[in-house]
Write a protein that holds these residues in place. Sequence first.
Motif, PDB file in Angstrom:
ATOM      1  N   VAL A   1       0.855  -1.193   0.000  1.00 45.86           N
ATOM      2  CA  VAL A   1       0.000   0.000   0.000  1.00 45.86           C
ATOM      3  C   VAL A   1       0.886   1.235   0.000  1.00 45.86           C
ATOM      4  CG1 VAL A   1      -1.854   1.263   1.161  1.00 45.86           C
ATOM      5  CG2 VAL A   1      -1.808  -1.241   1.245  1.00 45.86           C
ATOM      6  N   ASP A   2       0.799   2.007  -1.071  1.00 46.57           N
ATOM      7  CA  ASP A   2       1.548   3.260  -1.201  1.00 46.57           C
ATOM      8  C   ASP A   2       0.662   4.411  -0.753  1.00 46.57           C
ATOM      9  OD1 ASP A   2       3.093   5.477  -2.076  1.00 46.57           O
ATOM     10  OD2 ASP A   2       2.113   5.386  -4.044  1.00 46.57           O
ATOM     11  N   ILE A   3       1.084   5.150   0.265  1.00 46.79           N
ATOM     12  CA  ILE A   3       0.277   6.250   0.794  1.00 46.79           C
ATOM     13  C   ILE A   3       0.887   7.611   0.462  1.00 46.79           C
ATOM     14  CG2 ILE A   3      -0.409   4.735   2.704  1.00 46.79           C
ATOM     15  CD1 ILE A   3       1.243   6.563   4.572  1.00 46.79           C
ATOM     16  N   SER A   4       1.900   7.632  -0.383  1.00 48.53           N
ATOM     17  CA  SER A   4       2.690   8.852  -0.571  1.00 48.53           C
ATOM     18  C   SER A   4       1.994   9.895  -1.442  1.00 48.53           C
ATOM     19  CB  SER A   4       4.043   8.510  -1.204  1.00 48.53           C
ATOM     20  OG  SER A   4       3.869   8.091  -2.550  1.00 48.53           O
ATOM     21  N   ASN A   5       2.418  11.138  -1.286  1.00 48.21           N
ATOM     22  CA  ASN A   5       2.011  12.250  -2.133  1.00 48.21           C
ATOM     23  C   ASN A   5       3.256  12.855  -2.777  1.00 48.21           C
ATOM     24  OD1 ASN A   5      -0.874  12.767  -2.215  1.00 48.21           O
ATOM     25  ND2 ASN A   5      -0.735  13.058  -0.007  1.00 48.21           N
TER      26      ASN A   5
ATOM     27  N   ALA B   1       6.864  23.310  -4.357  1.00 46.23           N
ATOM     28  CA  ALA B   1       5.889  24.312  -3.901  1.00 46.23           C
ATOM     29  C   ALA B   1       4.590  23.679  -3.419  1.00 46.23           C
ATOM     30  CB  ALA B   1       5.587  25.288  -5.040  1.00 46.23           C
ATOM     31  N   ALA B   2       4.489  22.361  -3.517  1.00 52.02           N
ATOM     32  CA  ALA B   2       3.285  21.622  -3.135  1.00 52.02           C
ATOM     33  C   ALA B   2       2.050  22.111  -3.883  1.00 52.02           C
ATOM     34  CB  ALA B   2       3.059  21.682  -1.629  1.00 52.02           C
ATOM     35  N   ASP B   3       2.264  22.571  -5.146  1.00 52.25           N
ATOM     36  CA  ASP B   3       1.129  22.995  -5.957  1.00 52.25           C
ATOM     37  C   ASP B   3       1.057  22.208  -7.271  1.00 52.25           C
ATOM     38  OD1 ASP B   3       3.269  24.037  -7.340  1.00 52.25           O
ATOM     39  OD2 ASP B   3       2.582  26.121  -7.289  1.00 52.25           O
ATOM     40  N   GLY B   4       1.752  21.097  -7.321  1.00 53.92           N
ATOM     41  CA  GLY B   4       1.753  20.231  -8.483  1.00 53.92           C
ATOM     42  C   GLY B   4       2.456  18.934  -8.150  1.00 53.92           C
ATOM     43  N   LEU B   5       2.484  18.027  -9.113  1.00 52.91           N
ATOM     44  CA  LEU B   5       3.117  16.734  -8.903  1.00 52.91           C
ATOM     45  C   LEU B   5       4.586  16.774  -9.297  1.00 52.91           C
ATOM     46  CD1 LEU B   5       0.289  14.429 -10.278  1.00 52.91           C
ATOM     47  CD2 LEU B   5       0.883  14.830  -7.874  1.00 52.91           C
TER      48      LEU B   5
ATOM     49  N   THR C   1      -5.081  11.067   0.385  1.00 55.19           N
ATOM     50  CA  THR C   1      -5.904  12.286   0.338  1.00 55.19           C
ATOM     51  C   THR C   1      -6.352  12.743   1.727  1.00 55.19           C
ATOM     52  OG1 THR C   1      -7.961  11.039   0.039  1.00 55.19           O
ATOM     53  CG2 THR C   1      -6.764  11.706  -1.957  1.00 55.19           C
ATOM     54  N   ILE C   2      -5.817  12.107   2.766  1.00 51.45           N
ATOM     55  CA  ILE C   2      -6.286  12.387   4.130  1.00 51.45           C
ATOM     56  C   ILE C   2      -5.196  13.071   4.938  1.00 51.45           C
ATOM     57  CG2 ILE C   2      -7.266  11.393   6.223  1.00 51.45           C
ATOM     58  CD1 ILE C   2      -8.011   8.928   4.537  1.00 51.45           C
ATOM     59  N   PHE C   3      -5.526  14.213   5.521  1.00 52.67           N
ATOM     60  CA  PHE C   3      -4.595  14.870   6.430  1.00 52.67           C
ATOM     61  C   PHE C   3      -4.424  14.017   7.685  1.00 52.67           C
ATOM     62  CE2 PHE C   3      -6.619  18.650   4.321  1.00 52.67           C
ATOM     63  CZ  PHE C   3      -5.523  18.986   3.549  1.00 52.67           C
ATOM     64  N   ARG C   4      -3.214  14.010   8.216  1.00 49.10           N
ATOM     65  CA  ARG C   4      -2.936  13.148   9.372  1.00 49.10           C
ATOM     66  C   ARG C   4      -3.822  13.479  10.560  1.00 49.10           C
ATOM     67  NH1 ARG C   4       0.278  13.921  13.749  1.00 49.10           N
ATOM     68  NH2 ARG C   4       1.241  15.749  12.785  1.00 49.10           N
ATOM     69  N   HIS C   5      -4.035  14.774  10.842  1.00 49.17           N
ATOM     70  CA  HIS C   5      -4.839  15.120  12.017  1.00 49.17           C
ATOM     71  C   HIS C   5      -6.286  14.675  11.853  1.00 49.17           C
ATOM     72  CE1 HIS C   5      -5.642  18.622   9.408  1.00 49.17           C
ATOM     73  NE2 HIS C   5      -6.777  18.734  10.073  1.00 49.17           N
ATOM     74  N   VAL C   6      -6.753  14.586  10.607  1.00 47.28           N
ATOM     75  CA  VAL C   6      -8.107  14.084  10.359  1.00 47.28           C
ATOM     76  C   VAL C   6      -8.145  12.582  10.574  1.00 47.28           C
ATOM     77  CG1 VAL C   6      -9.934  13.853   8.639  1.00 47.28           C
ATOM     78  CG2 VAL C   6      -8.583  15.950   8.760  1.00 47.28           C
ATOM     79  N   LEU C   7      -7.108  11.898  10.131  1.00 56.54           N
ATOM     80  CA  LEU C   7      -7.025  10.466  10.350  1.00 56.54           C
ATOM     81  C   LEU C   7      -6.989  10.146  11.843  1.00 56.54           C
ATOM     82  CD1 LEU C   7      -6.858   7.854   8.710  1.00 56.54           C
ATOM     83  CD2 LEU C   7      -4.369   8.032   8.807  1.00 56.54           C
ATOM     84  N   GLU C   8      -6.357  11.010  12.606  1.00 58.98           N
ATOM     85  CA  GLU C   8      -6.278  10.812  14.052  1.00 58.98           C
ATOM     86  C   GLU C   8      -7.621  11.022  14.735  1.00 58.98           C
ATOM     87  OE1 GLU C   8      -1.717  12.196  15.140  1.00 58.98           O
ATOM     88  OE2 GLU C   8      -3.305  13.693  15.115  1.00 58.98           O
ATOM     89  N   LYS C   9      -8.370  12.049  14.304  1.00 58.23           N
ATOM     90  CA  LYS C   9      -9.548  12.475  15.065  1.00 58.23           C
ATOM     91  C   LYS C   9     -10.871  12.290  14.343  1.00 58.23           C
ATOM     92  CE  LYS C   9      -6.802  15.993  17.456  1.00 58.23           C
ATOM     93  NZ  LYS C   9      -6.649  17.440  17.751  1.00 58.23           N
TER      94      LYS C   9
ATOM     95  N   LEU D   1      -5.537  10.179  -7.882  1.00 56.62           N
ATOM     96  CA  LEU D   1      -5.524  10.286  -6.423  1.00 56.62           C
ATOM     97  C   LEU D   1      -4.362  11.163  -5.964  1.00 56.62           C
ATOM     98  CD1 LEU D   1      -6.470   6.733  -5.089  1.00 56.62           C
ATOM     99  CD2 LEU D   1      -7.905   8.773  -5.289  1.00 56.62           C
ATOM    100  N   GLU D   2      -3.219  11.032  -6.620  1.00 61.35           N
ATOM    101  CA  GLU D   2      -2.093  11.897  -6.265  1.00 61.35           C
ATOM    102  C   GLU D   2      -2.406  13.352  -6.612  1.00 61.35           C
ATOM    103  OE1 GLU D   2       1.303   8.403  -6.585  1.00 61.35           O
ATOM    104  OE2 GLU D   2       1.352  10.043  -8.048  1.00 61.35           O
ATOM    105  N   GLY D   3      -3.126  13.567  -7.723  1.00 58.29           N
ATOM    106  CA  GLY D   3      -3.573  14.912  -8.048  1.00 58.29           C
ATOM    107  C   GLY D   3      -4.560  15.441  -7.017  1.00 58.29           C
ATOM    108  N   ALA D   4      -5.416  14.550  -6.501  1.00 61.48           N
ATOM    109  CA  ALA D   4      -6.356  14.958  -5.457  1.00 61.48           C
ATOM    110  C   ALA D   4      -5.608  15.357  -4.189  1.00 61.48           C
ATOM    111  CB  ALA D   4      -7.337  13.828  -5.159  1.00 61.48           C
ATOM    112  N   GLY D   5      -4.454  14.733  -3.962  1.00 61.69           N
ATOM    113  CA  GLY D   5      -3.631  15.151  -2.824  1.00 61.69           C
ATOM    114  C   GLY D   5      -3.172  16.589  -2.976  1.00 61.69           C
ATOM    115  N   VAL D   6      -2.810  16.976  -4.205  1.00 63.77           N
ATOM    116  CA  VAL D   6      -2.438  18.369  -4.467  1.00 63.77           C
ATOM    117  C   VAL D   6      -3.632  19.282  -4.208  1.00 63.77           C
ATOM    118  CG1 VAL D   6      -1.633  20.000  -6.209  1.00 63.77           C
ATOM    119  CG2 VAL D   6      -0.705  17.686  -6.159  1.00 63.77           C
ATOM    120  N   LEU D   7      -4.817  18.836  -4.617  1.00 63.28           N
ATOM    121  CA  LEU D   7      -6.025  19.627  -4.394  1.00 63.28           C
ATOM    122  C   LEU D   7      -6.282  19.862  -2.906  1.00 63.28           C
ATOM    123  CD1 LEU D   7      -8.618  20.968  -5.446  1.00 63.28           C
ATOM    124  CD2 LEU D   7      -9.675  18.704  -5.469  1.00 63.28           C
TER     125      LEU D   7
END
Length: 207
Positions: A88-92, A97-101, A129-137, A178-184
């Motif tokens: 399972v690859d979870i990477s982004n 600039a974190a505004d593209g791939l 596509t999930i922020f860590r703090h959201v995954l936590e809470k 999905l990786e593009g959705a991570g940028v979004l």
Amino acid sequence: MSGISIIGTGNMARTIGELAVAGGNTVEVMGRDQAKAADLAKVLGDNATTGEWGAVPAGDIVIVALLHAGVVPVVAHYGDALAGKIIVDISNPFNSAADGLAHGEGTSIAQEAAKAAPAGASVVKGFNTIFRHVLEKGRPAVFIAGDEARAKADVAAFIESLGLRPLDVGDLKMAYWLEGAGVLTMGLARHGVGHWDFALGVTELAG
């Protein structure tokens, strides 16, 4: 419940590991720094152990919780140790600039990992596509993509054990999107809407 191996000792490794243990799964932690891996396993509790870097993972599902640049080299390094495993690859793969791939169109880190994986291994994209703090809470949905139905079913069952909802978006070529959705999601967070449902992984869908 599942046997899970996590390659990596960072924040996402810890968060997924905590949810996995709470969901009744056994967790093996593997890291280049054996001391860090042992420390994380200790934090996770009695259902967690420490594995040896590069050895055959104990879990049938192997979560590669690394920065994107490390995923393919580590899959290649493990080589035949990953035969028969679900990776399972979870990477982004964000650019600087974190505004593209960081990679070109038509591929993804997950697809490149699949090329490096041994015969019999399956690669599934998920959790990116999930922020860590959201995954936590929170209780976000988890988008997954992969070419093999059995592998996706096993990953979906694991996700459900975490109290989360898996959503299958298609075969592994969908990992690019999905990786593009991570940028979004990064763009949303940067502009003050980081708690919008989509940025959190879509918490409410019909069904």
